[in-house]
Every structure is written in C-alpha cells, then in structure tokens.
Design a protein around this motif. Sequence first.
Motif, PDB file in Angstrom:
ATOM      1  N   THR A   1       7.779   8.892  -3.537  1.00  0.00           N
ATOM      2  CA  THR A   1       9.272   8.158  -3.279  1.00  0.00           C
ATOM      3  C   THR A   1       8.936   6.619  -2.741  1.00  0.00           C
ATOM      4  OG1 THR A   1       9.467   8.843  -1.051  1.00  0.00           O
ATOM      5  CG2 THR A   1      10.261  10.281  -2.938  1.00  0.00           C
ATOM      6  N   PRO A   2       9.764   5.759  -2.821  1.00  0.00           N
ATOM      7  CA  PRO A   2       9.803   4.568  -2.136  1.00  0.00           C
ATOM      8  C   PRO A   2       9.526   4.561  -0.602  1.00  0.00           C
ATOM      9  CG  PRO A   2      11.558   4.412  -3.743  1.00  0.00           C
ATOM     10  CD  PRO A   2      11.040   5.810  -3.651  1.00  0.00           C
ATOM     11  N   ARG A   3      10.106   5.663   0.046  1.00  0.00           N
ATOM     12  CA  ARG A   3       9.810   5.784   1.507  1.00  0.00           C
ATOM     13  C   ARG A   3       8.480   6.214   1.618  1.00  0.00           C
ATOM     14  NH1 ARG A   3      14.016   8.867   5.067  1.00  0.00           N
ATOM     15  NH2 ARG A   3      13.854  10.330   3.311  1.00  0.00           N
ATOM     16  N   GLU A   4       7.885   7.135   0.980  1.00  0.00           N
ATOM     17  CA  GLU A   4       6.421   7.500   0.829  1.00  0.00           C
ATOM     18  C   GLU A   4       5.638   6.247   0.921  1.00  0.00           C
ATOM     19  OE1 GLU A   4       3.453   9.736   1.835  1.00  0.00           O
ATOM     20  OE2 GLU A   4       5.431  10.292   2.260  1.00  0.00           O
ATOM     21  N   GLN A   5       5.866   5.903  -0.365  1.00  0.00           N
ATOM     22  CA  GLN A   5       4.969   4.344  -0.792  1.00  0.00           C
ATOM     23  C   GLN A   5       4.944   3.436   0.613  1.00  0.00           C
ATOM     24  OE1 GLN A   5       6.393   2.683  -4.313  1.00  0.00           O
ATOM     25  NE2 GLN A   5       5.818   4.554  -5.385  1.00  0.00           N
ATOM     26  N   ALA A   6       6.197   3.228   1.286  1.00  0.00           N
ATOM     27  CA  ALA A   6       6.271   2.228   2.196  1.00  0.00           C
ATOM     28  C   ALA A   6       5.464   2.799   3.579  1.00  0.00           C
ATOM     29  CB  ALA A   6       7.799   2.144   2.845  1.00  0.00           C
ATOM     30  N   ALA A   7       5.379   4.127   3.884  1.00  0.00           N
ATOM     31  CA  ALA A   7       4.778   4.714   4.737  1.00  0.00           C
ATOM     32  C   ALA A   7       3.280   4.622   4.350  1.00  0.00           C
ATOM     33  CB  ALA A   7       5.001   6.310   4.936  1.00  0.00           C
ATOM     34  N   ASP A   8       2.871   5.028   3.476  1.00  0.00           N
ATOM     35  CA  ASP A   8       1.534   4.666   2.800  1.00  0.00           C
ATOM     36  C   ASP A   8       0.697   3.254   3.185  1.00  0.00           C
ATOM     37  OD1 ASP A   8       1.231   7.410   2.209  1.00  0.00           O
ATOM     38  OD2 ASP A   8       1.344   6.922   0.133  1.00  0.00           O
ATOM     39  N   ASN A   9       1.795   2.328   2.868  1.00  0.00           N
ATOM     40  CA  ASN A   9       1.471   0.983   2.918  1.00  0.00           C
ATOM     41  C   ASN A   9       1.231   0.513   4.499  1.00  0.00           C
ATOM     42  OD1 ASN A   9       1.388   0.421   0.276  1.00  0.00           O
ATOM     43  ND2 ASN A   9       3.733  -0.404   0.438  1.00  0.00           N
ATOM     44  N   ILE A  10       2.339   0.897   5.220  1.00  0.00           N
ATOM     45  CA  ILE A  10       2.083   0.911   6.834  1.00  0.00           C
ATOM     46  C   ILE A  10       0.852   1.479   7.229  1.00  0.00           C
ATOM     47  CG2 ILE A  10       2.828   1.644   8.933  1.00  0.00           C
ATOM     48  CD1 ILE A  10       5.970   1.592   7.759  1.00  0.00           C
ATOM     49  N   GLU A  11       0.242   2.575   6.883  1.00  0.00           N
ATOM     50  CA  GLU A  11      -0.938   3.258   7.154  1.00  0.00           C
ATOM     51  C   GLU A  11      -2.041   2.348   6.678  1.00  0.00           C
ATOM     52  OE1 GLU A  11      -0.806   7.789   8.059  1.00  0.00           O
ATOM     53  OE2 GLU A  11      -0.594   7.431   5.909  1.00  0.00           O
ATOM     54  N   ALA A  12      -2.045   2.029   5.461  1.00  0.00           N
ATOM     55  CA  ALA A  12      -3.270   1.148   4.741  1.00  0.00           C
ATOM     56  C   ALA A  12      -3.460  -0.170   5.390  1.00  0.00           C
ATOM     57  CB  ALA A  12      -3.056   0.817   3.068  1.00  0.00           C
ATOM     58  N   ASN A  13      -2.461  -0.707   5.893  1.00  0.00           N
ATOM     59  CA  ASN A  13      -2.397  -1.982   6.627  1.00  0.00           C
ATOM     60  C   ASN A  13      -2.881  -1.919   8.056  1.00  0.00           C
ATOM     61  OD1 ASN A  13      -1.414  -3.731   4.511  1.00  0.00           O
ATOM     62  ND2 ASN A  13       0.681  -3.317   5.132  1.00  0.00           N
ATOM     63  N   ALA A  14      -2.456  -0.917   8.653  1.00  0.00           N
ATOM     64  CA  ALA A  14      -2.927  -0.431  10.015  1.00  0.00           C
ATOM     65  C   ALA A  14      -4.500  -0.207  10.203  1.00  0.00           C
ATOM     66  CB  ALA A  14      -2.026   0.699  10.795  1.00  0.00           C
ATOM     67  N   ASP A  15      -4.771   0.480   8.912  1.00  0.00           N
ATOM     68  CA  ASP A  15      -6.155   0.788   8.987  1.00  0.00           C
ATOM     69  C   ASP A  15      -7.106  -0.427   8.567  1.00  0.00           C
ATOM     70  OD1 ASP A  15      -6.086   3.307   9.307  1.00  0.00           O
ATOM     71  OD2 ASP A  15      -5.813   4.182   7.211  1.00  0.00           O
ATOM     72  N   ALA A  16      -6.553  -1.155   7.745  1.00  0.00           N
ATOM     73  CA  ALA A  16      -7.167  -2.560   7.488  1.00  0.00           C
ATOM     74  C   ALA A  16      -7.282  -3.509   8.530  1.00  0.00           C
ATOM     75  CB  ALA A  16      -6.545  -3.103   6.565  1.00  0.00           C
ATOM     76  N   VAL A  17      -6.399  -3.517   9.569  1.00  0.00           N
ATOM     77  CA  VAL A  17      -6.424  -4.367  10.951  1.00  0.00           C
ATOM     78  C   VAL A  17      -7.746  -3.518  11.611  1.00  0.00           C
ATOM     79  CG1 VAL A  17      -5.353  -5.202  12.789  1.00  0.00           C
ATOM     80  CG2 VAL A  17      -4.186  -5.137  10.494  1.00  0.00           C
ATOM     81  N   ALA A  18      -7.226  -2.262  11.798  1.00  0.00           N
ATOM     82  CA  ALA A  18      -8.298  -1.609  12.805  1.00  0.00           C
ATOM     83  C   ALA A  18      -9.766  -1.748  12.234  1.00  0.00           C
ATOM     84  CB  ALA A  18      -7.831  -0.149  13.011  1.00  0.00           C
ATOM     85  N   ASP A  19     -10.021  -1.763  10.869  1.00  0.00           N
ATOM     86  CA  ASP A  19     -11.285  -1.925  10.618  1.00  0.00           C
ATOM     87  C   ASP A  19     -11.755  -3.033  10.832  1.00  0.00           C
ATOM     88  OD1 ASP A  19     -11.123   0.720   9.471  1.00  0.00           O
ATOM     89  OD2 ASP A  19     -10.858   0.010   7.371  1.00  0.00           O
ATOM     90  N   ASN A  20     -10.962  -4.352  10.806  1.00  0.00           N
ATOM     91  CA  ASN A  20     -11.375  -5.572  10.852  1.00  0.00           C
ATOM     92  C   ASN A  20     -11.782  -5.598  12.577  1.00  0.00           C
ATOM     93  OD1 ASN A  20     -11.359  -6.622   8.504  1.00  0.00           O
ATOM     94  ND2 ASN A  20      -9.281  -7.138   8.677  1.00  0.00           N
ATOM     95  N   LEU A  21     -10.928  -5.166  13.417  1.00  0.00           N
ATOM     96  CA  LEU A  21     -11.241  -5.068  14.921  1.00  0.00           C
ATOM     97  C   LEU A  21     -12.286  -4.566  14.893  1.00  0.00           C
ATOM     98  CD1 LEU A  21      -7.505  -4.388  16.095  1.00  0.00           C
ATOM     99  CD2 LEU A  21      -8.998  -6.297  16.713  1.00  0.00           C
ATOM    100  N   GLU A  22     -12.805  -3.134  14.365  1.00  0.00           N
ATOM    101  CA  GLU A  22     -14.131  -2.472  14.425  1.00  0.00           C
ATOM    102  C   GLU A  22     -15.177  -3.352  14.238  1.00  0.00           C
ATOM    103  OE1 GLU A  22     -13.333   1.354  12.433  1.00  0.00           O
ATOM    104  OE2 GLU A  22     -12.299   1.910  14.457  1.00  0.00           O
ATOM    105  N   ASP A  23     -14.918  -4.167  13.159  1.00  0.00           N
ATOM    106  CA  ASP A  23     -16.097  -5.145  12.731  1.00  0.00           C
ATOM    107  C   ASP A  23     -16.575  -6.084  13.760  1.00  0.00           C
ATOM    108  OD1 ASP A  23     -16.584  -3.638  10.375  1.00  0.00           O
ATOM    109  OD2 ASP A  23     -15.225  -5.073   9.094  1.00  0.00           O
TER     110      ASP A  23
END
Length: 89
Positions: free
Chosen positions: A22-44
Amino acid sequence: MNKLVTAVAAFGLVSLAACNSTPREQAADNIEANADAVADNLEDMADNATTDNAEDALENKADAVRATGENKADDMRTHDADTNLSNGI
C-alpha cells in the motif's frame, strides 16, 4: 563509493517494496531506507574518525538514527494518518 552502494541498495529496497504494498507501507519502507542510508554514512564516518570518542559518538548517532527511522516507520504502518496525529502528519 560507499555512498553510491548505499544509494543503489536503498533504491533497490524501495523498488522491491513497491511491488505489492500500500502507499502507507511504501512510505514506511522509504522512511526506513532513508534512515538506514543516513546511519550507514554515519558508521562510515565513524570508521574514519581520528579518536575513539569521535568514533563512539558517531556510532551512537547512527544507532539513534536507525532506531528513530524504525519507530517512525512502525508508527506509519500502525496509525491512520487521517485520524491519528501520532505520526506527525
């Protein structure tokens, strides 16, 4: 190079998530993906830190960003945006 790999991985996850959700699930997945990308950059950045304190601070910030992303995504999945202001919409 790491940012490129992270961006490609995030795009791939978003693409897969868009298949049967659903669009809501897609939005939630996008939130998680963006947070993971930021966290990965911080870990780097933590890997390249010059002091132990700086490395620990960046690792802690990465953990906090990842947890916040997961919490916001869970909130998006469980609360109706039209009737509940818990998700900030």
